[in-house]
Every structure is written in C-alpha cells, then in structure tokens.
Design an enzyme around this catalytic site. Sequence first.
Site, PDB file in Angstrom:
ATOM      1  N   ASP A  65       0.875  -1.233   0.074  1.00 20.87           N
ATOM      2  CA  ASP A  65       0.095   0.113   0.094  1.00 20.87           C
ATOM      3  C   ASP A  65       1.020   1.096  -0.036  1.00 20.87           C
ATOM      4  OD1 ASP A  65      -1.736   2.301   0.597  1.00 20.87           O
ATOM      5  OD2 ASP A  65      -2.979   0.987   1.817  1.00 20.87           O
ATOM      6  N   ILE A  66       0.768   1.958  -0.863  1.00 21.51           N
ATOM      7  CA  ILE A  66       1.827   3.212  -1.347  1.00 21.51           C
ATOM      8  C   ILE A  66       1.522   4.219  -0.251  1.00 21.51           C
ATOM      9  CG2 ILE A  66       2.636   2.768  -3.696  1.00 21.51           C
ATOM     10  CD1 ILE A  66       0.583   4.825  -4.530  1.00 21.51           C
ATOM     11  N   ASN A  92       0.893   6.427 -11.165  1.00 22.65           N
ATOM     12  CA  ASN A  92      -0.552   6.090 -11.917  1.00 22.65           C
ATOM     13  C   ASN A  92      -1.471   5.746 -10.704  1.00 22.65           C
ATOM     14  OD1 ASN A  92      -2.394   4.925 -13.898  1.00 22.65           O
ATOM     15  ND2 ASN A  92      -1.903   3.136 -12.337  1.00 22.65           N
ATOM     16  N   TYR A 156     -11.946  14.792  -5.721  1.00 24.88           N
ATOM     17  CA  TYR A 156     -11.092  13.966  -6.579  1.00 24.88           C
ATOM     18  C   TYR A 156     -10.679  14.962  -7.788  1.00 24.88           C
ATOM     19  CZ  TYR A 156      -9.947  11.304 -10.851  1.00 24.88           C
ATOM     20  OH  TYR A 156      -9.553  10.696 -11.960  1.00 24.88           O
ATOM     21  N   ALA A 158      -9.974  18.186  -7.209  1.00 25.13           N
ATOM     22  CA  ALA A 158      -9.045  19.004  -6.493  1.00 25.13           C
ATOM     23  C   ALA A 158      -7.608  18.167  -6.297  1.00 25.13           C
ATOM     24  CB  ALA A 158      -9.370  19.331  -4.780  1.00 25.13           C
ATOM     25  N   LYS A 160      -6.628  15.924  -8.408  1.00 23.38           N
ATOM     26  CA  LYS A 160      -5.926  15.956  -9.582  1.00 23.38           C
ATOM     27  C   LYS A 160      -5.360  17.229  -9.976  1.00 23.38           C
ATOM     28  CE  LYS A 160      -6.359  11.591 -10.479  1.00 23.38           C
ATOM     29  NZ  LYS A 160      -5.079  10.479 -10.186  1.00 23.38           N
TER      30      LYS A 160
HETATM   31  N1  LIG Z   1     -10.651   5.163 -15.747  1.00 22.31           N
HETATM   32  C1  LIG Z   1     -10.611   6.387 -15.893  1.00 22.31           C
HETATM   33  O1  LIG Z   1     -11.879   6.829 -16.362  1.00 22.31           O
HETATM   34  C2  LIG Z   1      -9.827   7.468 -15.353  1.00 22.31           C
HETATM   35  C3  LIG Z   1      -9.793   8.781 -15.887  1.00 22.31           C
HETATM   36  C4  LIG Z   1      -9.133   9.732 -15.348  1.00 22.31           C
HETATM   37  C5  LIG Z   1      -7.980   9.394 -14.541  1.00 22.31           C
HETATM   38  N2  LIG Z   1      -7.899   8.074 -14.279  1.00 22.31           N
HETATM   39  C6  LIG Z   1      -6.720   7.959 -13.273  1.00 22.31           C
HETATM   40  O2  LIG Z   1      -5.959   6.951 -13.903  1.00 22.31           O
HETATM   41  C7  LIG Z   1      -5.279   6.243 -12.833  1.00 22.31           C
HETATM   42  C8  LIG Z   1      -5.496   4.584 -12.860  1.00 22.31           C
HETATM   43  O3  LIG Z   1      -6.852   4.524 -13.019  1.00 22.31           O
HETATM   44  P1  LIG Z   1      -7.555   3.150 -13.673  1.00 22.31           P
HETATM   45  O4  LIG Z   1      -8.553   3.662 -14.411  1.00 22.31           O
HETATM   46  O5  LIG Z   1      -6.606   2.177 -14.288  1.00 22.31           O
HETATM   47  O6  LIG Z   1      -8.338   2.573 -12.355  1.00 22.31           O
HETATM   48  P2  LIG Z   1      -7.927   1.179 -11.326  1.00 22.31           P
HETATM   49  O7  LIG Z   1      -7.920  -0.087 -12.176  1.00 22.31           O
HETATM   50  O8  LIG Z   1      -8.857   1.302 -10.238  1.00 22.31           O
HETATM   51  O9  LIG Z   1      -6.400   1.362 -11.029  1.00 22.31           O
HETATM   52  C9  LIG Z   1      -6.081   1.962  -9.834  1.00 22.31           C
HETATM   53  C10 LIG Z   1      -4.720   1.318  -9.359  1.00 22.31           C
HETATM   54  O10 LIG Z   1      -4.130   1.721  -8.276  1.00 22.31           O
HETATM   55  C11 LIG Z   1      -3.704   0.617  -7.125  1.00 22.31           C
HETATM   56  N3  LIG Z   1      -3.804   1.205  -5.856  1.00 22.31           N
HETATM   57  C12 LIG Z   1      -5.082   1.807  -5.347  1.00 22.31           C
HETATM   58  N4  LIG Z   1      -4.973   2.237  -4.147  1.00 22.31           N
HETATM   59  C13 LIG Z   1      -3.471   1.978  -3.926  1.00 22.31           C
HETATM   60  C14 LIG Z   1      -2.806   1.943  -2.823  1.00 22.31           C
HETATM   61  N5  LIG Z   1      -2.986   2.639  -1.682  1.00 22.31           N
HETATM   62  N6  LIG Z   1      -1.399   1.526  -2.900  1.00 22.31           N
HETATM   63  C15 LIG Z   1      -0.934   1.052  -4.044  1.00 22.31           C
HETATM   64  N7  LIG Z   1      -1.647   0.672  -5.123  1.00 22.31           N
HETATM   65  C16 LIG Z   1      -3.003   1.109  -5.024  1.00 22.31           C
HETATM   66  C17 LIG Z   1      -4.978  -0.425  -7.577  1.00 22.31           C
HETATM   67  O11 LIG Z   1      -4.621  -1.690  -7.270  1.00 22.31           O
HETATM   68  P3  LIG Z   1      -4.957  -2.312  -5.699  1.00 22.31           P
HETATM   69  O12 LIG Z   1      -6.392  -2.092  -5.584  1.00 22.31           O
HETATM   70  O13 LIG Z   1      -4.441  -3.757  -5.962  1.00 22.31           O
HETATM   71  O14 LIG Z   1      -4.186  -1.646  -4.768  1.00 22.31           O
HETATM   72  C18 LIG Z   1      -5.412  -0.360  -8.888  1.00 22.31           C
HETATM   73  O15 LIG Z   1      -4.490  -1.057  -9.777  1.00 22.31           O
HETATM   74  C19 LIG Z   1      -5.888   6.773 -11.632  1.00 22.31           C
HETATM   75  O16 LIG Z   1      -5.043   7.662 -10.798  1.00 22.31           O
HETATM   76  C20 LIG Z   1      -7.113   7.527 -11.814  1.00 22.31           C
HETATM   77  O17 LIG Z   1      -7.553   8.559 -11.212  1.00 22.31           O
HETATM   78  C21 LIG Z   1      -8.771   7.322 -14.484  1.00 22.31           C
END
Ligand SMILES: NC(=O)c1ccc[n+]([C@@H]2O[C@H](COP(=O)([O-])OP(=O)(O)OC[C@H]3O[C@@H](n4cnc5c(N)ncnc54)[C@H](OP(=O)(O)O)[C@@H]3O)[C@@H](O)[C@H]2O)c1
Length: 255
Positions: A65-66, A92, A156, A158, A160
């Site tokens: 957990d980061i 990410n 959220y 804020a 970002k």
């Molecule tokens: N999908 C979209 O529509 C979208 C749009 C704009 C921006 N983003 C951004 O893109 C990035 C990736 O999101 P995604 O869409 O790929 O969603 P996701 O599948 O939910 O990816 C988030 C990843 O972060 C990991 N994570 C969460 N909390 C953590 C913690 N405390 N320590 C270590 N790892 C952690 C999760 O794995 P674990 O749960 O195993 O830890 C998961 O693999 C995020 O920053 C998100 O805000 C996504």
Amino acid sequence: MYVNSADQAFSDHVALITGAGSGIGRAAAIAFAEAGAHVLGIGRREEPLKETAAAHANIEVLAMDITDDGAPAKAVSDAVRRWGRLDYLVNNAGATAVMPLAESEQQVIVDLLALNVVAPSLLAHEALPHLRETKGTIVNVSSTYGHRPMAGGAHYAASKAAVEQLTRSWALELAGEGVRVNCVAPGPTQTDVMLHAGLTQEASNEMYAYERDRIPTHHVAGAEEMAHWVLRMAEPTGRHATGQIITVDGGLELI
Ligand SMILES: NC(=O)c1ccc[n+]([C@@H]2O[C@H](COP(=O)([O-])OP(=O)(O)OC[C@H]3O[C@@H](n4cnc5c(N)ncnc54)[C@H](OP(=O)(O)O)[C@@H]3O)[C@@H](O)[C@H]2O)c1
C-alpha cells in the site's frame, strides 16, 4: 504492440509504475516492458499484480500500500536493488470518490489525498536522487477533471488539480538538472475505477454510457490508449518537453 523505432531508447532502463495490477497501470507496465524497460509494478493486491507480471518477462511486481509509512522509500529501493538504477517513475495509482459537498466525510477526503497527492509526492521525493543520476522522468496521471470542475466529485478534481500543479512546479524546479516531469490527463477510460470507488457494475456502465454521449469523439478510451501516451511522455527522444499536461479525452475538455 506499442513498440516503434524510438522505443529502442528504453532498453535496460528501469520504470517504477504504481497501480500496475489493473487498468491504465497494467497497460503502462506492459507498454514499458515491450519497449525494453525493466518494470517494477506496485499495487496492494497480489493476484492482479501476478497477472500483470505474467504478461511480459520484463515485469516484476511488489505488493504494498503506497500510503503506508515508509512504503515509497521501500518501493524505490526495491527497484534500484533489482536493476541498479531508476529511469522512470509513473505515478498512476489513484482513486476517485463520488462525494457531493453535503455528503463530505473527513476520512474519505483524507484517504483520497493520501493516495492521489501525498503518496506520489513521497515516491517522487524518494526517486529523485536516482532520477538525477539517470536524467530520468516522472510521469504523473491526472484527469480531465484535474482542470475542469466536477460536480459531485470536487475532492477528486481537487486532488488531480494538485497533481497537475505538482507536475508544473517540479518540472521547473528540476529542469536544470535534466529531470523531466510530465503528466497524462485521461478522460473517461474503460477500467474498473468506478467499481473500485464503490459503484455497482450497472451504475458504472451507465456512467460510461453517459460520458460516451458527451465526449466529442463518442469514444470511451481503453487503458492501452492511455498507456501509449504515458510511454510517449517518458521517451528520451521527447526530452525537450517538460511540465506538460497532455489531456487524452476525445475532446471532452473542450466542451
Ligand atoms: N479510468 C478512468 O476513467 C480515469 C480517468 C481519469 C483519470 N484516471 C486515473 O488513472 C489512474 C489509474 O486508474 P484506472 O482507471 O486504471 O483504475 P484502477 O483499475 O482502479 O487502477 C488503480 C490502481 O491503483 C492501485 N491502488 C489503489 N490504491 C492503492 C494503494 N493505496 N497502494 C498501491 N496501489 C493502489 C489499485 O490496485 P490495488 O487495489 O490492488 O491496490 C489499482 O491497480 C488513476 O490515478 C485514476 O484516477 C482514470
């Protein structure tokens, strides 16, 4: 496949990518690995990380957990221990929270900022001495809503917006040392992010359908489309770009 001739420059470089067990982080891990880099993928859950590692021999993983005390230092030192250097930090991992002001809760706000702002900051801090040595690059992941308002998701947005200002400020601070800092701001991207935020599959599908109608290209991106830009923002031949936020959202930010 993501590889083109420019990607030879990634050979034997080392990338630390958070959130590599799913979505954009997994796609980015595969993209860097296919481009020749060694990748250390971080996330909390071991099983999804193992699936990412199975996708390419260049990917190794570490479950943590980061937001835990000492985790950023451990992540960076683990990557350096494995391969002796660090060239890229991809911040990410992140989460979203659907939370109108009237329903704001202290713990949700604190947790969101800990993951989206504090952990990437500490990872960058720990990575910096190594990035100075390699003249490396940080790629942060923001969102269209890092520079657009989001009714019902202010914290959220804020968090970002903070990521985008960290990007610009660090880029200016480190430009003279050859360390670049850039940012990819995805629009709605088909991942499990809304499920991880507590939405049902049905509610998540409805959200994506609503966004698809609004996005000028009427396309919801796949994670690989975002990974493409994360890799591009990191590639050494693009060295002259720093402090930039590339929004990849089919024109959503324009409306
Ligand atoms: N999908 C979209 O529509 C979208 C749009 C704009 C921006 N983003 C951004 O893109 C990035 C990736 O999101 P995604 O869409 O790929 O969603 P996701 O599948 O939910 O990816 C988030 C990843 O972060 C990991 N994570 C969460 N909390 C953590 C913690 N405390 N320590 C270590 N790892 C952690 C999760 O794995 P674990 O749960 O195993 O830890 C998961 O693999 C995020 O920053 C998100 O805000 C996504």
